[in-house]
Design a protein around this motif. Structure first.
Motif, PDB file in Angstrom:
ATOM      1  N   UNK A 117       0.830  -1.201   0.000  1.00 29.48           N
ATOM      2  CA  UNK A 117       0.000   0.000   0.000  1.00 29.48           C
ATOM      3  C   UNK A 117       0.869   1.258   0.000  1.00 29.48           C
ATOM      4  N   UNK A 118       0.301   2.368  -0.470  1.00 28.95           N
ATOM      5  CA  UNK A 118       1.009   3.643  -0.471  1.00 28.95           C
ATOM      6  C   UNK A 118       1.506   3.930   0.947  1.00 28.95           C
ATOM      7  N   UNK A 364      -0.512  -1.768  -6.477  1.00 31.97           N
ATOM      8  CA  UNK A 364      -0.777  -2.456  -7.741  1.00 31.97           C
ATOM      9  C   UNK A 364      -1.765  -1.683  -8.604  1.00 31.97           C
ATOM     10  N   UNK A 365      -2.624  -0.901  -7.977  1.00 37.04           N
ATOM     11  CA  UNK A 365      -3.578  -0.083  -8.712  1.00 37.04           C
ATOM     12  C   UNK A 365      -2.947   1.234  -9.136  1.00 37.04           C
ATOM     13  N   UNK A 366      -2.400   1.979  -8.175  1.00 40.34           N
ATOM     14  CA  UNK A 366      -1.949   3.344  -8.474  1.00 40.34           C
ATOM     15  C   UNK A 366      -0.629   3.386  -9.228  1.00 40.34           C
ATOM     16  N   UNK A 367       0.150   2.301  -9.189  1.00 36.98           N
ATOM     17  CA  UNK A 367       1.413   2.269  -9.913  1.00 36.98           C
ATOM     18  C   UNK A 367       1.289   1.565 -11.261  1.00 36.98           C
ATOM     19  N   UNK A 377      -8.102  13.328 -13.316  1.00 35.05           N
ATOM     20  CA  UNK A 377      -7.552  13.749 -12.026  1.00 35.05           C
ATOM     21  C   UNK A 377      -6.586  12.726 -11.431  1.00 35.05           C
ATOM     22  N   UNK A 378      -6.326  11.612 -12.130  1.00 39.03           N
ATOM     23  CA  UNK A 378      -5.527  10.535 -11.539  1.00 39.03           C
ATOM     24  C   UNK A 378      -4.102  10.976 -11.234  1.00 39.03           C
ATOM     25  N   UNK A 379      -3.458  11.702 -12.141  1.00 35.64           N
ATOM     26  CA  UNK A 379      -2.086  12.142 -11.897  1.00 35.64           C
ATOM     27  C   UNK A 379      -2.014  13.118 -10.734  1.00 35.64           C
ATOM     28  N   UNK A 380      -2.993  14.005 -10.634  1.00 37.10           N
ATOM     29  CA  UNK A 380      -3.011  14.940  -9.506  1.00 37.10           C
ATOM     30  C   UNK A 380      -3.179  14.196  -8.188  1.00 37.10           C
ATOM     31  N   UNK A 381      -3.992  13.138  -8.187  1.00 33.58           N
ATOM     32  CA  UNK A 381      -4.128  12.309  -6.987  1.00 33.58           C
ATOM     33  C   UNK A 381      -2.783  11.707  -6.591  1.00 33.58           C
ATOM     34  N   UNK A 382      -2.068  11.149  -7.551  1.00 34.56           N
ATOM     35  CA  UNK A 382      -0.756  10.568  -7.256  1.00 34.56           C
ATOM     36  C   UNK A 382       0.212  11.618  -6.723  1.00 34.56           C
TER      37      UNK A 382
END
Length: 440
Positions: A117-118, A364-367, A377-382
């Motif tokens: 997890x993050x 596994x999801x965000x990477x 908005x996904x990149x801003x979330x990261x």
């Protein structure tokens, strides 16, 4: 989410029917706040019901009442909730007061690793004490304060020219807090298509946590620290440092030069309503609002953009939101509740969670290579989750929060005293709380 991403996330996922099913079907109740992600969780949980045989019920409480209602439930040893998605600040009290089941043995037995997890979500939602491998929740919903902005307004040539002439740099998503203030003031009272608009909607609410969740996005970036990094609960000169004073003064000035009239007690609902109705050029908001922005007929469909909380003189940070999911120790259905945790942790379920509007904290999801392009908005979330800080997670967090709400609102909104006096007073308040808790 694109097909490539779904395929790669699902590789190695636990088959949904692989977790053990209870001999007797149970009726489980999950408690959380009443907001859009909760509705997405109802839809997601149909998979759990189908594969486990258990039935899910949900107790959702509106945010303004959520903490009072659910903390009272926990403190009274109530059995309403088998599973609790509690706020990040509750983790200390949940652990020390015995409200939450410690999950280390369960995680080990079921090959659930917090390394998956993050890291910020593990520290923020799961650990107590912080930075120790003692886990009382699984990261459930990653969230962070960021910003929406009217990209369609920003891109108008006449506004681009006027802004460049006035400030000497391009009208675009701000990189610094000073640029944010410039842009807010630029739009303040401006006529856009025959309507008077304003610069930005900010978190200013006094009654629960609003102004604290807002002003910390300035405080952190001007040098505020909760305590001496080398001496826990040593507050003097850190909470009320010269940089912290500047951060409070900045937030007050931003409020004065760039917010709509009558916005002295706004939080999540009021902010997003102002943005979606076309009143403001920018809106402070937790990331959970962004799917709704994209779906909105007025501001969605490419009209909006998103940016992380801008940098200040002392760095770039953003206030952590979000929650972990815990098993309530007073539940008589803990085995079934643990099955839900095991199911929810699966990569394929986490990928579906993101698709439905939930914010997965699973690497596994965000990477996944397709994640950044899966939503506007996904990149801003990261980017935002990489710069988070959080409010106190001490068992006495509620008393600490009440003091900060009062001190910050009285100065920023009501104009009482000076920023230095407000922070000096907060130091005194917090020292008193920690003395009462036996920490000092």
């Amino acid at each position: 989410m694109n097909t490539k991403m779904m395929t790669s996330v699902a590789v190695g996922a636990i088959v949904a029917t692989s977790f053990s099913t209870a001999a007797v079907a149970e009726d489980l109740t999950l408690c959380w706040a009443a907001w859009d992600p909760a509705n997405a969780l109802i839809e997601l949980s149909k998979d759990f019901e189908e594969n486990s045989g258990h039935n899910m019920s949900f107790e959702f409480v509106p945010w303004p009442s959520f903490a009072d209602r659910m903390l009272n439930e926990l403190n009274s040893g109530g059995q309403l909730c088998d599973l609790m998605i509690g706020d990040s600040q509750w983790i200390g009290g949940g652990a020390e007061n015995g409200h939450y089941v410690k999950l280390n043995d369960f995680f080990d037995a079921n090959s659930i690793s917090m390394d998956d997890f993050i890291p910020a979500t593990v520290t923020g939602y799961s650990e107590w004490p912080k930075n120790t491998p003692n886990y009382y929740a699984l990261p459930a919903f990653g969230d962070v304060v960021g910003w929406s902005y009217r990209k369609d307004w920003f891109e108008r040539p006449e506004l681009q020219s006027e802004f460049m002439e006035k400030h000497g740099y391009k009208l675009d998503a701000p990189k610094t807090l000073e640029q944010l203030k410039d842009i807010a003031a630029f739009f303040q009272g401006r006529d856009i298509d025959g309507t008077t608009v304003y610069g930005a909607s900010l978190y200013t609410e006094r009654g629960s946590e609003g102004i604290t969740m807002g002003i910390t996005n300035a405080l952190y970036n001007y040098g505020f620290l909760y305590e001496n990094p080398d001496k826990p609960y040593d507050l003097e000169g850190f909470v009320n440092s010269a940089g912290a004073v500047e951060g409070v003064e900045f937030y007050k000035e931003l409020y004065e030069v760039g917010t709509p009239p009558g916005s002295s007690n706004w939080y999540m609902g009021e902010n997003i309503d102002a943005y979606r109705s076309g009143q403001v050029a920018m809106s402070m908001g937790f990331a959970f609002v962004w799917p709704g922005v994209e779906a909105d007929e007025t501001v969605g469909g490419g009209k909006s953009g998103y940016f992380p909380n801008p940098a200040g003189p002392a760095g770039q940070f953003a206030q952590l939101g979000g929650q972990g999911i815990s098993v309530v120790s007073y539940s008589e259905k803990q085995d079934a509740a643990l099955e839900y945790i095991q199911w929810f942790a699966q990569p394929e379920i986490q990928a579906k969670w993101w698709e439905l509007g939930g914010y997965s904290a699973l690497k596994a999801v965000v990477e996944d290579p397709g994640f950044a392009e899966s939503q506007p908005y996904a990149q801003t979330f990261l980017d935002s989750m990489a710069i988070v800080k959080d409010f106190w997670a001490e068992p006495a967090y509620a008393d600490l929060l009440i003091a900060m709400q009062e001190r910050m609102h009285n100065y920023v909104i009501a104009g009482e005293g000076t920023a230095q006096e407000a922070l000096d007073g907060l130091v005194r308040d917090w020292i008193e709380v920690f003395e009462d808790e036996g920490k000092l």
